[in-house]
Enzyme design. Structure first.
Site: not given
Ligand code: NAP
Ligand code: GCO
Length: 267
Positions: A160, A147
């Site tokens: 986080y 992230s």
């Molecule tokens: P998301 O839409 O919240 O999807 C996360 C997925 O993980 C959901 O299917 C969730 O299921 C599942 N999950 C959560 N807790 C779990 C557990 N204990 N066991 C199994 N599955 C679980 O998140 P996303 O935005 O796609 O992000 C995916 C990854 O990318 C995460 O690690 C996040 O930190 C990272 N990330 C996201 C962003 C962004 O801007 N979106 C940026 C950087 C990094 P539930 O629906 O049941 O919670």
């Molecule tokens: C926030 C966002 C971010 C993104 C991502 C950024 O609240 O700042 O959720 O944390 O999820 O991790 O890279």
């Protein structure tokens, strides 16, 4: 052909955690298009069924499993089931994650622990479960979804950021300990991506204006926009393929340049 030019995932088994939707779904779909057999898990049957339907709609026959990635016993059982039903896992993407946006002085220790559990302890549990078979096979790819908060902090995301910072170092340590077995462990560091997890940061305000955070992040991104999950898939395929066999312990940021940019001045 020079195998280090090989971006194909033909014949590979990939497991993407939390792959029913969002970033995990986009990455797993791209892996299928690159030739991999795709497995994913989610926390309940409803989400797994939703994911299976979404993959099927794209013509992808995915294998879905109900598993809470924080539960070591459940993870061990899921990996054993995948190895029996599908095959040894060649590619693991630790994607499942949660976030709690709470000012640190108001966050309970239990809330902090919940985020650490899913975002840091679970990648350890998952990697530990797949590494023995990778060692035996003499090859493996582990990709941890890091992230911006692996490098930067901001208000309300202390747990986080601590987890994602730790995940960066877990990535480097798996690289250090298992590189000798031809296992590459790298991080993929998304910037700000339009998914359900960030939806609260993009909500239109009661007066019809854009969310202040939406405007803030666009000003911090050279392209002046949020990224789409699909923009992560090329880098994710690269890190899962033989083309990246010489890359290990690296965090590949796909952030539109946020980490390089001081931000657009207001006005
Ligand atoms: P998301 O839409 O919240 O999807 C996360 C997925 O993980 C959901 O299917 C969730 O299921 C599942 N999950 C959560 N807790 C779990 C557990 N204990 N066991 C199994 N599955 C679980 O998140 P996303 O935005 O796609 O992000 C995916 C990854 O990318 C995460 O690690 C996040 O930190 C990272 N990330 C996201 C962003 C962004 O801007 N979106 C940026 C950087 C990094 P539930 O629906 O049941 O919670
Ligand atoms: C926030 C966002 C971010 C993104 C991502 C950024 O609240 O700042 O959720 O944390 O999820 O991790 O890279």
């Amino acid at each position: 052909m020079n195998k280090y030019l090989n971006f194909s995932l033909e014949g590979k088994v990939a497991l993407v955690t939390g792959g029913s939707y969002g970033i995990g779904f986009a990455i797993a779909s791209a892996y299928a298009e690159a030739g991999a057999t795709v497995c994913f898990n989610d926390i309940n049957q409803e989400l797994v069924d939703k994911g299976l339907a979404a993959y099927a709609e794209k013509g992808i026959k995915a294998h879905g499993y109900v598993c809470d990635v924080t539960n070591e016993e459940a993870v061990t059982a899921m990996v054993a089931q995948i190895e029996k039903e599908v095959g040894v896992i060649d590619i693991l993407v630790n994607n499942a994650g949660i976030i709690k946006r709470i000012p640190m002085h108001e966050m309970t220790a239990d809330q902090f622990r919940q985020v650490i559990d899913v975002d840091l302890n679970a990648p350890f549990i998952m990697a530990k479960a797949v590494i023995p078979a990778m060692m035996k096979k003499g090859a493996g790819k582990i990709i941890n979804i890091c992230s911006m908060m692996s490098e930067l902090g901001r208000e309300t995301v202390s747990a986080y950021a601590a987890a994602k910072g730790g995940l960066k170092m877990l990535t480097r340590n798996i690289c250090s300990e298992y590189g000798q077995y031809n296992i590459q462990c790298n991080g993929l560091g998304p910037g700000y991506i339009e998914t359900p997890q960030t939806a609260p940061l993009r909500e239109i305000q009661p007066d019809g204006s854009r969310h202040p955070f939406d405007q803030f992040i666009c000003a911090k991104t050279p392209a002046n926009r949020w990224l789409q999950p699909e923009e992560l898939t090329g880098p994710a395929v690269f890190l899962a393929s033989e083309a990246s066999n010489g890359v290990n312990g690296h965090i590949l940021y796909v952030d539109g340049g946020i980490l390089a940019y001081i931000g657009k001045q207001p006005g």
